[in-house]
Design a protein around this motif. Structure first.
Motif, PDB file in Angstrom:
ATOM      1  N   VAL A 135       0.858  -1.183   0.000  1.00 13.32           N
ATOM      2  CA  VAL A 135       0.000   0.000   0.000  1.00 13.32           C
ATOM      3  C   VAL A 135       0.895   1.235   0.000  1.00 13.32           C
ATOM      4  O   VAL A 135       1.891   1.288   0.724  1.00 13.32           O
ATOM      5  CB  VAL A 135      -0.922   0.016   1.240  1.00 13.32           C
ATOM      6  CG1 VAL A 135      -1.760   1.289   1.283  1.00 13.32           C
ATOM      7  CG2 VAL A 135      -1.790  -1.230   1.270  1.00 13.32           C
ATOM      8  N   ALA A 136       0.536   2.213  -0.809  1.00 15.57           N
ATOM      9  CA  ALA A 136       1.274   3.471  -0.882  1.00 15.57           C
ATOM     10  C   ALA A 136       0.288   4.611  -0.655  1.00 15.57           C
ATOM     11  O   ALA A 136      -0.750   4.667  -1.311  1.00 15.57           O
ATOM     12  CB  ALA A 136       1.959   3.619  -2.235  1.00 15.57           C
ATOM     13  N   GLU A 137       0.618   5.477   0.288  1.00 20.00           N
ATOM     14  CA  GLU A 137      -0.220   6.634   0.607  1.00 20.00           C
ATOM     15  C   GLU A 137       0.594   7.907   0.476  1.00 20.00           C
ATOM     16  O   GLU A 137       1.770   7.935   0.815  1.00 20.00           O
ATOM     17  CB  GLU A 137      -0.742   6.551   2.039  1.00 20.00           C
ATOM     18  CG  GLU A 137      -1.618   5.374   2.327  1.00 20.00           C
ATOM     19  CD  GLU A 137      -2.181   5.424   3.741  1.00 20.00           C
ATOM     20  OE1 GLU A 137      -2.568   6.518   4.202  1.00 20.00           O
ATOM     21  OE2 GLU A 137      -2.207   4.357   4.372  1.00 20.00           O
ATOM     22  N   CYS A 138      -0.061   8.954   0.034  1.00 17.35           N
ATOM     23  CA  CYS A 138       0.566  10.275  -0.040  1.00 17.35           C
ATOM     24  C   CYS A 138      -0.141  11.173   0.981  1.00 17.35           C
ATOM     25  O   CYS A 138      -1.208  11.726   0.683  1.00 17.35           O
ATOM     26  CB  CYS A 138       0.446  10.841  -1.450  1.00 17.35           C
ATOM     27  SG  CYS A 138       1.261  12.434  -1.641  1.00 17.35           S
TER      28      CYS A 138
ATOM     29  N   ARG B  16       2.643   7.073  -8.037  1.00 17.15           N
ATOM     30  CA  ARG B  16       3.088   8.197  -8.889  1.00 17.15           C
ATOM     31  C   ARG B  16       1.970   8.602  -9.846  1.00 17.15           C
ATOM     32  O   ARG B  16       1.697   9.787 -10.015  1.00 17.15           O
ATOM     33  CB  ARG B  16       4.338   7.824  -9.660  1.00 17.15           C
ATOM     34  CG  ARG B  16       5.570   7.853  -8.830  1.00 17.15           C
ATOM     35  CD  ARG B  16       6.801   7.567  -9.634  1.00 17.15           C
ATOM     36  NE  ARG B  16       7.942   7.563  -8.723  1.00 17.15           N
ATOM     37  CZ  ARG B  16       9.156   7.239  -9.055  1.00 17.15           C
ATOM     38  NH1 ARG B  16       9.433   6.896 -10.292  1.00 17.15           N
ATOM     39  NH2 ARG B  16      10.116   7.255  -8.160  1.00 17.15           N
ATOM     40  N   ASP B  17       1.352   7.606 -10.470  1.00 23.93           N
ATOM     41  CA  ASP B  17       0.224   7.901 -11.363  1.00 23.93           C
ATOM     42  C   ASP B  17      -0.925   8.545 -10.600  1.00 23.93           C
ATOM     43  O   ASP B  17      -1.541   9.503 -11.080  1.00 23.93           O
ATOM     44  CB  ASP B  17      -0.275   6.628 -12.047  1.00 23.93           C
ATOM     45  CG  ASP B  17       0.708   6.075 -13.063  1.00 23.93           C
ATOM     46  OD1 ASP B  17       1.613   6.825 -13.496  1.00 23.93           O
ATOM     47  OD2 ASP B  17       0.569   4.888 -13.420  1.00 23.93           O
ATOM     48  N   ALA B  18      -1.233   8.014  -9.407  1.00 22.00           N
ATOM     49  CA  ALA B  18      -2.334   8.551  -8.606  1.00 22.00           C
ATOM     50  C   ALA B  18      -2.066   9.999  -8.203  1.00 22.00           C
ATOM     51  O   ALA B  18      -2.974  10.835  -8.252  1.00 22.00           O
ATOM     52  CB  ALA B  18      -2.556   7.686  -7.366  1.00 22.00           C
ATOM     53  N   ILE B  19      -0.839  10.300  -7.827  1.00 27.82           N
ATOM     54  CA  ILE B  19      -0.476  11.672  -7.448  1.00 27.82           C
ATOM     55  C   ILE B  19      -0.646  12.613  -8.643  1.00 27.82           C
ATOM     56  O   ILE B  19      -1.216  13.699  -8.518  1.00 27.82           O
ATOM     57  CB  ILE B  19       0.966  11.727  -6.897  1.00 27.82           C
ATOM     58  CG1 ILE B  19       1.026  11.050  -5.519  1.00 27.82           C
ATOM     59  CG2 ILE B  19       1.473  13.163  -6.831  1.00 27.82           C
ATOM     60  CD1 ILE B  19       2.439  10.784  -5.024  1.00 27.82           C
TER      61      ILE B  19
ATOM     62  N   PRO C 131      -4.829  14.218   0.814  1.00 28.74           N
ATOM     63  CA  PRO C 131      -5.792  13.370   1.534  1.00 28.74           C
ATOM     64  C   PRO C 131      -6.558  12.432   0.606  1.00 28.74           C
ATOM     65  O   PRO C 131      -7.108  12.849  -0.412  1.00 28.74           O
ATOM     66  CB  PRO C 131      -6.731  14.375   2.197  1.00 28.74           C
ATOM     67  CG  PRO C 131      -5.928  15.630   2.296  1.00 28.74           C
ATOM     68  CD  PRO C 131      -5.025  15.628   1.098  1.00 28.74           C
ATOM     69  N   GLY C 132      -6.538  11.140   0.948  1.00 28.34           N
ATOM     70  CA  GLY C 132      -7.256  10.150   0.165  1.00 28.34           C
ATOM     71  C   GLY C 132      -6.490   9.614  -1.022  1.00 28.34           C
ATOM     72  O   GLY C 132      -6.992   8.755  -1.741  1.00 28.34           O
ATOM     73  N   CYS C 133      -5.275  10.080  -1.245  1.00 33.10           N
ATOM     74  CA  CYS C 133      -4.470   9.614  -2.369  1.00 33.10           C
ATOM     75  C   CYS C 133      -3.725   8.356  -1.940  1.00 33.10           C
ATOM     76  O   CYS C 133      -2.669   8.421  -1.304  1.00 33.10           O
ATOM     77  CB  CYS C 133      -3.499  10.697  -2.832  1.00 33.10           C
ATOM     78  SG  CYS C 133      -2.662  10.294  -4.379  1.00 33.10           S
ATOM     79  N   ILE C 134      -4.310   7.211  -2.287  1.00 29.91           N
ATOM     80  CA  ILE C 134      -3.794   5.911  -1.867  1.00 29.91           C
ATOM     81  C   ILE C 134      -3.805   4.981  -3.068  1.00 29.91           C
ATOM     82  O   ILE C 134      -4.716   5.022  -3.895  1.00 29.91           O
ATOM     83  CB  ILE C 134      -4.675   5.307  -0.755  1.00 29.91           C
ATOM     84  CG1 ILE C 134      -4.722   6.241   0.447  1.00 29.91           C
ATOM     85  CG2 ILE C 134      -4.181   3.920  -0.340  1.00 29.91           C
ATOM     86  CD1 ILE C 134      -5.748   5.837   1.494  1.00 29.91           C
ATOM     87  N   SER C 135      -2.801   4.128  -3.165  1.00 33.80           N
ATOM     88  CA  SER C 135      -2.759   3.128  -4.218  1.00 33.80           C
ATOM     89  C   SER C 135      -2.119   1.869  -3.659  1.00 33.80           C
ATOM     90  O   SER C 135      -1.749   1.819  -2.485  1.00 33.80           O
ATOM     91  CB  SER C 135      -1.983   3.650  -5.432  1.00 33.80           C
ATOM     92  OG  SER C 135      -2.198   2.798  -6.543  1.00 33.80           O
TER      93      SER C 135
END
Length: 68
Positions: A15-18, A39-42, A22-26
């Motif tokens: 799991v990767a969270e930024c 990286r794509d999610a960010i 807020p809520g940016c998790i992949s």
């Protein structure tokens, strides 16, 4: 550049969270896949904020790890 938190979940995926977004998790099957996915999610998160005229939060996250 954004800081992330990366950890394994109970199913073996990573799991990767930024925290600064807020809520940016992949996640991914490997650490490398999770990092690529976050990286794509960010990128998409920030693009969607800009699309609707919302401010992009600063990356002011600082981690402190404490082993107990």
């Amino acid at each position: 550049m954004r800081q992330i938190i990366l950890y394994p979940d109970e199913t073996g995926y990573w799991v990767a969270e930024c925290p600064s977004l807020p809520g940016c998790i992949s996640q991914g099957e490997t650490r490398e896949a999770a990092i690529a996915n976050i990286r794509d999610a960010i990128t998409e998160y920030i693009a969607s904020l800009r699309d609707v005229g919302e401010p992009v939060p600063d990356d002011n996250f600082a981690a402190i790890i404490v082993a107990v």
